[in-house]
Design an enzyme around this catalytic site. Structure first.
Site, PDB file in Angstrom:
ATOM      1  N   ASP A  13     -24.336  31.802 -22.151  1.00 16.36           N
ATOM      2  CA  ASP A  13     -25.008  30.555 -22.558  1.00 16.36           C
ATOM      3  C   ASP A  13     -24.190  29.816 -23.620  1.00 16.36           C
ATOM      4  O   ASP A  13     -23.464  30.423 -24.393  1.00 16.36           O
ATOM      5  CB  ASP A  13     -26.410  30.898 -23.100  1.00 16.36           C
ATOM      6  CG  ASP A  13     -27.310  29.669 -23.152  1.00 16.36           C
ATOM      7  OD1 ASP A  13     -27.008  28.674 -22.451  1.00 16.36           O
ATOM      8  OD2 ASP A  13     -28.311  29.711 -23.886  1.00 16.36           O
ATOM      9  N   HIS A  19     -18.422  23.944 -18.840  1.00 12.21           N
ATOM     10  CA  HIS A  19     -18.558  24.875 -17.714  1.00 12.21           C
ATOM     11  C   HIS A  19     -17.177  25.312 -17.204  1.00 12.21           C
ATOM     12  O   HIS A  19     -16.989  26.469 -16.837  1.00 12.21           O
ATOM     13  CB  HIS A  19     -19.372  24.243 -16.588  1.00 12.21           C
ATOM     14  CG  HIS A  19     -20.799  23.957 -16.975  1.00 12.21           C
ATOM     15  ND1 HIS A  19     -21.594  24.889 -17.597  1.00 12.21           N
ATOM     16  CD2 HIS A  19     -21.572  22.842 -16.844  1.00 12.21           C
ATOM     17  CE1 HIS A  19     -22.797  24.365 -17.828  1.00 12.21           C
ATOM     18  NE2 HIS A  19     -22.802  23.120 -17.382  1.00 12.21           N
ATOM     19  N   LEU A  25     -13.821  47.965 -11.154  1.00 11.94           N
ATOM     20  CA  LEU A  25     -14.957  47.269 -11.776  1.00 11.94           C
ATOM     21  C   LEU A  25     -15.816  46.562 -10.720  1.00 11.94           C
ATOM     22  O   LEU A  25     -15.292  45.861  -9.853  1.00 11.94           O
ATOM     23  CB  LEU A  25     -14.399  46.236 -12.766  1.00 11.94           C
ATOM     24  CG  LEU A  25     -15.376  45.281 -13.438  1.00 11.94           C
ATOM     25  CD1 LEU A  25     -16.314  46.045 -14.383  1.00 11.94           C
ATOM     26  CD2 LEU A  25     -14.615  44.204 -14.231  1.00 11.94           C
TER      27      LEU A  25
HETATM   28  C1  IPE Z   1     -29.864  31.091 -18.971  1.00 11.49           C
HETATM   29  O1  IPE Z   1     -29.395  29.992 -19.682  1.00 11.49           O
HETATM   30  C2  IPE Z   1     -29.268  31.117 -17.617  1.00 11.49           C
HETATM   31  C3  IPE Z   1     -27.811  31.192 -17.530  1.00 11.49           C
HETATM   32  C4  IPE Z   1     -26.951  31.367 -18.508  1.00 11.49           C
HETATM   33  C5  IPE Z   1     -27.297  31.094 -16.213  1.00 11.49           C
HETATM   34  P1  IPE Z   1     -30.271  28.669 -19.875  1.00 11.49           P
HETATM   35  O2  IPE Z   1     -29.483  27.781 -20.771  1.00 11.49           O
HETATM   36  O3  IPE Z   1     -30.639  28.124 -18.564  1.00 11.49           O
HETATM   37  O4  IPE Z   1     -31.573  29.240 -20.594  1.00 11.49           O
HETATM   38  P2  IPE Z   1     -32.719  28.504 -21.408  1.00 11.49           P
HETATM   39  O5  IPE Z   1     -33.176  27.355 -20.596  1.00 11.49           O
HETATM   40  O6  IPE Z   1     -32.121  28.053 -22.716  1.00 11.49           O
HETATM   41  O7  IPE Z   1     -33.769  29.560 -21.614  1.00 11.49           O
HETATM   42  C1  IPE Z   2     -24.792  28.208 -19.639  1.00  9.00           C
HETATM   43  O1  IPE Z   2     -24.513  27.182 -20.514  1.00  9.00           O
HETATM   44  C2  IPE Z   2     -24.377  27.898 -18.233  1.00  9.00           C
HETATM   45  C3  IPE Z   2     -25.485  27.672 -17.294  1.00  9.00           C
HETATM   46  C4  IPE Z   2     -26.754  27.807 -17.543  1.00  9.00           C
HETATM   47  C5  IPE Z   2     -25.119  27.263 -15.961  1.00  9.00           C
HETATM   48  P1  IPE Z   2     -25.535  25.980 -20.702  1.00  9.00           P
HETATM   49  O2  IPE Z   2     -25.161  24.906 -19.728  1.00  9.00           O
HETATM   50  O3  IPE Z   2     -26.919  26.440 -20.671  1.00  9.00           O
HETATM   51  O4  IPE Z   2     -25.144  25.512 -22.170  1.00  9.00           O
HETATM   52  P2  IPE Z   2     -26.135  24.983 -23.299  1.00  9.00           P
HETATM   53  O5  IPE Z   2     -27.176  26.052 -23.494  1.00  9.00           O
HETATM   54  O6  IPE Z   2     -26.708  23.697 -22.800  1.00  9.00           O
HETATM   55  O7  IPE Z   2     -25.250  24.820 -24.483  1.00  9.00           O
HETATM   56 MG    MG Z   3     -28.257  27.065 -22.085  1.00 11.21          MG
END
Ligand code: IPE
Ligand code: IPE
Ligand code: MG
Length: 240
Positions: A13, A30, A124
């Site tokens: 995240d 990303h 792995l």
């Molecule tokens: C959780 O991250 C899912 C992934 C990293 C794929 P999110 O950014 O979607 O989670 P929330 O919405 O903050 O809980």
């Molecule tokens: C995690 O990073 C990747 C996915 C959920 C696909 P986020 O896109 O949730 O990044 P933040 O949480 O908005 O910074």
């Molecule tokens: Mg996120």
């Protein structure tokens, strides 16, 4: 000091915030996130960790703006196609876990090709959770169980866990969430029952081998009691 974790599961995240804090579009975060995956896969191989599981896209991430969702899908296909050869050379077995029925044909084909190519590898095991949700997983396992045994009125925990999408792997020893949030966000709900949890403020694109080592060190300093007392664990160690 205890051994390395056999299975590390990560909620990757913070890609978006990594980018916006640099006045960059979220997509750049990303793209950087994919590079971080490469680094952590290498680090797990070097540390001889048998299982690495990465949460890439949750069942709830469809709620994001359509542009971001389609960009994530394109990124996923291109990363799969680009990396599968190298993974295969490195004896990595790739699994993609989740409800794949909602993905388009090109992505499903890229997934099937990558899984088939690496299926017999013994190094792995990298599992990518895509359109995955812990509740979906328990429900689909329940569905399979009921289909197998119509009319059955009781089941064991083992009956259910053997139908979960990741029944090929042991339960995670170490869970890591980057990006500062301290929640599970519908990741592996059943399997995390006794997993050690580690949360870090570091955004996923910045999560490198040194950050992984810090998480592993934290894990190694914990006492996993599984309901027992500390004294009982000492007795067990003496006996063995
Ligand atoms: C959780 O991250 C899912 C992934 C990293 C794929 P999110 O950014 O979607 O989670 P929330 O919405 O903050 O809980
Ligand atoms: C995690 O990073 C990747 C996915 C959920 C696909 P986020 O896109 O949730 O990044 P933040 O949480 O908005 O910074
Ligand atoms: Mg996120």
């Amino acid at each position: 000091m205890s051994a390395n974790p056999a299975h590390i599961a990560i909620i990757m995240d913070g890609n978006g915030r990594w980018a916006t804090s640099r006045y960059l579009p979220r997509v750049t975060g990303h793209v950087k996130g994919v590079e971080a995956v490469r680094g952590i896969v290498k680090a797990c191989m070097a540390r001889q960790i048998p299982y690495l599981t990465l949460f890439a896209f949750s069942s709830e991430n469809w709620r994001r703006p359509p542009d971001e969702v389609s960009m994530l899908m394109r990124l996923f296909v291109s990363a799969l196609e680009r990396e599968v050869g190298k993974m295969h050379e490195n004896n990595i077995r790739l699994k993609v876990v989740g409800d794949l029925s909602r993905f388009d044909a090109a992505l499903r084909e890229a997934i099937a090709n990558a899984e088939n190519k690496t299926a017999a590898n013994t190094g792995l095991t990298v599992s990518i959770c895509a359109n995955y949700g812990g509740r979906w997983d328990v429900m689909q396992a329940m569905g399979k169980l009921l289909a197998e045994r119509p009319g059955a009125t009781s089941f064991t925990e083992e009956d259910l866990s053997s139908q979960l999408a990741m029944s090929y792997a042991p339960e995670p020893d170490l869970f890591i969430r980057t990006g500062g949030e301290q929640r599970i966000s519908n990741f592996l709900l059943w399997q995390l029952a006794y997993t050690e949890l580690y949360f870090t403020e570091t955004y996923w694109p910045d999560f490198d081998a040194a950050a992984l080592d810090a998480a592993i060190l934290s894990y190694q300093q914990r006492e996993r009691r599984f309901g027992r007392t500390s004294a009982q664990l000492v007795d067990v160690k003496k006996a063995s």
